[in-house]
Design a protein around this motif. Structure first.
Motif, PDB file in Angstrom:
ATOM      1  N   GLY A  94       0.803  -1.217   0.000  1.00 51.48           N
ATOM      2  CA  GLY A  94       0.000   0.000   0.000  1.00 51.48           C
ATOM      3  C   GLY A  94       0.834   1.264   0.000  1.00 51.48           C
ATOM      4  O   GLY A  94       0.533   2.221  -0.714  1.00 51.48           O
ATOM      5  N   ASP A  95       1.901   1.268   0.803  1.00 50.48           N
ATOM      6  CA  ASP A  95       2.746   2.463   0.882  1.00 50.48           C
ATOM      7  C   ASP A  95       4.161   2.052   1.283  1.00 50.48           C
ATOM      8  O   ASP A  95       4.380   1.554   2.388  1.00 50.48           O
ATOM      9  CB  ASP A  95       2.181   3.454   1.890  1.00 50.48           C
ATOM     10  N   MET A  96       5.102   2.254   0.383  1.00 53.28           N
ATOM     11  CA  MET A  96       6.501   1.912   0.669  1.00 53.28           C
ATOM     12  C   MET A  96       7.044   2.716   1.844  1.00 53.28           C
ATOM     13  O   MET A  96       7.952   2.257   2.551  1.00 53.28           O
ATOM     14  CB  MET A  96       7.370   2.168  -0.568  1.00 53.28           C
ATOM     15  N   ALA A  97       6.489   3.903   2.068  1.00 52.12           N
ATOM     16  CA  ALA A  97       6.993   4.764   3.143  1.00 52.12           C
ATOM     17  C   ALA A  97       6.719   4.189   4.518  1.00 52.12           C
ATOM     18  O   ALA A  97       7.420   4.506   5.492  1.00 52.12           O
ATOM     19  CB  ALA A  97       6.384   6.155   3.027  1.00 52.12           C
ATOM     20  N   GLN A 111      12.661   6.052  -2.247  1.00 50.88           N
ATOM     21  CA  GLN A 111      13.626   7.034  -2.744  1.00 50.88           C
ATOM     22  C   GLN A 111      13.548   7.180  -4.263  1.00 50.88           C
ATOM     23  O   GLN A 111      13.816   8.254  -4.808  1.00 50.88           O
ATOM     24  CB  GLN A 111      15.041   6.623  -2.332  1.00 50.88           C
ATOM     25  N   LEU A 112      13.159   6.115  -4.936  1.00 47.30           N
ATOM     26  CA  LEU A 112      13.009   6.165  -6.391  1.00 47.30           C
ATOM     27  C   LEU A 112      11.720   6.852  -6.814  1.00 47.30           C
ATOM     28  O   LEU A 112      11.550   7.189  -7.994  1.00 47.30           O
ATOM     29  CB  LEU A 112      13.010   4.742  -6.968  1.00 47.30           C
ATOM     30  N   GLY A 113      10.794   7.013  -5.863  1.00 54.11           N
ATOM     31  CA  GLY A 113       9.495   7.580  -6.186  1.00 54.11           C
ATOM     32  C   GLY A 113       8.390   6.553  -6.222  1.00 54.11           C
ATOM     33  O   GLY A 113       7.218   6.893  -6.461  1.00 54.11           O
ATOM     34  N   VAL A 114       8.725   5.284  -5.989  1.00 57.10           N
ATOM     35  CA  VAL A 114       7.707   4.234  -5.957  1.00 57.10           C
ATOM     36  C   VAL A 114       7.038   4.244  -4.581  1.00 57.10           C
ATOM     37  O   VAL A 114       7.705   4.114  -3.560  1.00 57.10           O
ATOM     38  CB  VAL A 114       8.329   2.849  -6.228  1.00 57.10           C
ATOM     39  N   ARG A 115       5.705   4.369  -4.567  1.00 56.01           N
ATOM     40  CA  ARG A 115       5.005   4.373  -3.292  1.00 56.01           C
ATOM     41  C   ARG A 115       4.134   3.135  -3.102  1.00 56.01           C
ATOM     42  O   ARG A 115       3.857   2.753  -1.967  1.00 56.01           O
ATOM     43  CB  ARG A 115       4.148   5.639  -3.170  1.00 56.01           C
ATOM     44  N   SER A 116       3.663   2.533  -4.177  1.00 56.03           N
ATOM     45  CA  SER A 116       2.860   1.311  -4.043  1.00 56.03           C
ATOM     46  C   SER A 116       3.162   0.364  -5.189  1.00 56.03           C
ATOM     47  O   SER A 116       3.665   0.774  -6.243  1.00 56.03           O
ATOM     48  CB  SER A 116       1.362   1.637  -3.995  1.00 56.03           C
ATOM     49  N   GLU A 138       1.942   6.899  -6.408  1.00 59.41           N
ATOM     50  CA  GLU A 138       1.019   7.330  -5.367  1.00 59.41           C
ATOM     51  C   GLU A 138       0.792   6.195  -4.364  1.00 59.41           C
ATOM     52  O   GLU A 138       0.726   5.031  -4.757  1.00 59.41           O
ATOM     53  CB  GLU A 138      -0.326   7.740  -5.963  1.00 59.41           C
ATOM     54  N   PRO A 139       0.659   6.497  -3.063  1.00 53.34           N
ATOM     55  CA  PRO A 139       0.357   5.439  -2.092  1.00 53.34           C
ATOM     56  C   PRO A 139      -1.059   4.914  -2.282  1.00 53.34           C
ATOM     57  O   PRO A 139      -1.947   5.636  -2.763  1.00 53.34           O
ATOM     58  CB  PRO A 139       0.508   6.151  -0.741  1.00 53.34           C
ATOM     59  N   GLU A 140      -1.253   3.635  -1.932  1.00 56.86           N
ATOM     60  CA  GLU A 140      -2.567   2.986  -2.020  1.00 56.86           C
ATOM     61  C   GLU A 140      -3.180   3.147  -3.414  1.00 56.86           C
ATOM     62  O   GLU A 140      -4.390   3.322  -3.558  1.00 56.86           O
ATOM     63  CB  GLU A 140      -3.526   3.552  -0.960  1.00 56.86           C
ATOM     64  N   ALA A 141      -2.356   3.049  -4.428  1.00 56.37           N
ATOM     65  CA  ALA A 141      -2.830   3.302  -5.795  1.00 56.37           C
ATOM     66  C   ALA A 141      -3.693   2.172  -6.334  1.00 56.37           C
ATOM     67  O   ALA A 141      -4.619   2.409  -7.112  1.00 56.37           O
ATOM     68  CB  ALA A 141      -1.633   3.525  -6.729  1.00 56.37           C
ATOM     69  N   PHE A 142      -3.420   0.936  -5.914  1.00 58.47           N
ATOM     70  CA  PHE A 142      -4.073  -0.210  -6.539  1.00 58.47           C
ATOM     71  C   PHE A 142      -5.313  -0.633  -5.767  1.00 58.47           C
ATOM     72  O   PHE A 142      -5.250  -0.997  -4.599  1.00 58.47           O
ATOM     73  CB  PHE A 142      -3.091  -1.375  -6.664  1.00 58.47           C
ATOM     74  N   SER A 143      -6.447  -0.584  -6.441  1.00 57.86           N
ATOM     75  CA  SER A 143      -7.725  -0.958  -5.841  1.00 57.86           C
ATOM     76  C   SER A 143      -7.963  -2.455  -5.989  1.00 57.86           C
ATOM     77  O   SER A 143      -7.209  -3.167  -6.661  1.00 57.86           O
ATOM     78  CB  SER A 143      -8.853  -0.197  -6.538  1.00 57.86           C
ATOM     79  N   GLY A 144      -9.046  -2.923  -5.358  1.00 61.35           N
ATOM     80  CA  GLY A 144      -9.425  -4.318  -5.536  1.00 61.35           C
ATOM     81  C   GLY A 144      -9.741  -4.623  -6.977  1.00 61.35           C
ATOM     82  O   GLY A 144      -9.451  -5.719  -7.480  1.00 61.35           O
TER      83      GLY A 144
END
Length: 242
Positions: A94-97, A111-116, A138-144
């Motif tokens: 959901g969120d790499m951070a 750090q690369l900009g990948v959040r999900s 973006e975080p939580e980008a992928f829905s069901g």
């Protein structure tokens, strides 16, 4: 708005077009990841990992973001795509951070900009052979719905990948035996015709070719050539009647 099922059928048709196009395996895999990124609504990048010596290697990607996100996993031998490949399960981040699994990979990905991310296993011929990796900034980008679309698409892609790898193997043997004869286009066209006629998957169509080759004791490429030739003759006959 297209449903997940309609998206999957559309993807299947595009995969069929890729198979019959007759390009080399590298081109096929490159087109395959581009198609995956288009099919999954919120994916911004896609990489295709295949297993090698217990780890992974990216054999195709949509660009630098997917390449770097994959590579950071290989450097630490841990991450969602490797877990998906090794366990045969879908892995979503959901969120790499805030992700705590696979340290230090998530921080490097952020750090690369990948959040999900969303990773789906590719199981070819009963064994895990790799993973399809979808990335978003973006975080939580992928829905069901994204996951359902990706899972259905990955199932079709697995069959197409199995056929492509087998065709590539046939090409390799043909080159050594026949001085460079390229059989991929003919086999791919025959697979496409059988898929349309029998309403089956690419892998099932390839299996029909193989069975016919074994039963008739003739080479696979000759069976494929016969199917394509018969279809072309049928078209010519119809044109004559018109």
């Amino acid at each position: 708005m297209a449903t997940a099922g309609e998206d999957t059928r559309s993807a299947d048709g595009e995969l069929l077009a890729l198979l019959v196009a007759g390009g080399d395996l590298r081109s096929f895999l490159g087109d395959l990841v581009q198609l995956a990124a288009r099919q999954v609504r919120h994916a911004e990048a896609c990489g295709l990992t295949l297993t090698r010596d217990g780890s992974g290697v990216t054999v195709a990607s949509t660009g630098p973001l997917a390449d770097r996100a994959d590579e950071r996993q290989y450097e630490v031998d841990a991450g969602p795509c490797l877990e998906s490949m090794r366990t045969g399960s879908v892995v979503r981040v959901g969120d790499m951070a805030t992700e705590e699994r696979w340290s230090p990979y998530p921080a490097r990905a952020a750090q690369l900009g990948v959040r999900s991310s969303l990773s789906l296993p590719l199981v070819v011929e009963g064994r895990s052979s790799g993973a399809l990796n979808l990335y978003a900034t973006e975080p939580e980008a992928f829905s069901g719905e994204d996951e359902a679309t990706a899972a259905g698409w990955a199932e079709q892609a697995t069959g197409a990948l199995a056929v492509a790898l087998r065709i590539a193997d046939s090409d390799s043997r043909a080159e050594s035996l026949l001085g460079g004869l390229d059989t991929r286009a003919t086999i791919g066209q025959a697979v496409g015709l059988l898929m349309a006629q029998e309403r089956c998957t690419a892998d099932q169509a390839f299996g029909l070719l193989r069975i016919a080759s074994q039963r008739r004791n003739i080479k696979l490429r000759d069976v494929a050539a016969g199917i394509v030739s018969a279809f072309e003759q049928e078209l010519a006959d119809r044109s004559g009647r018109w």
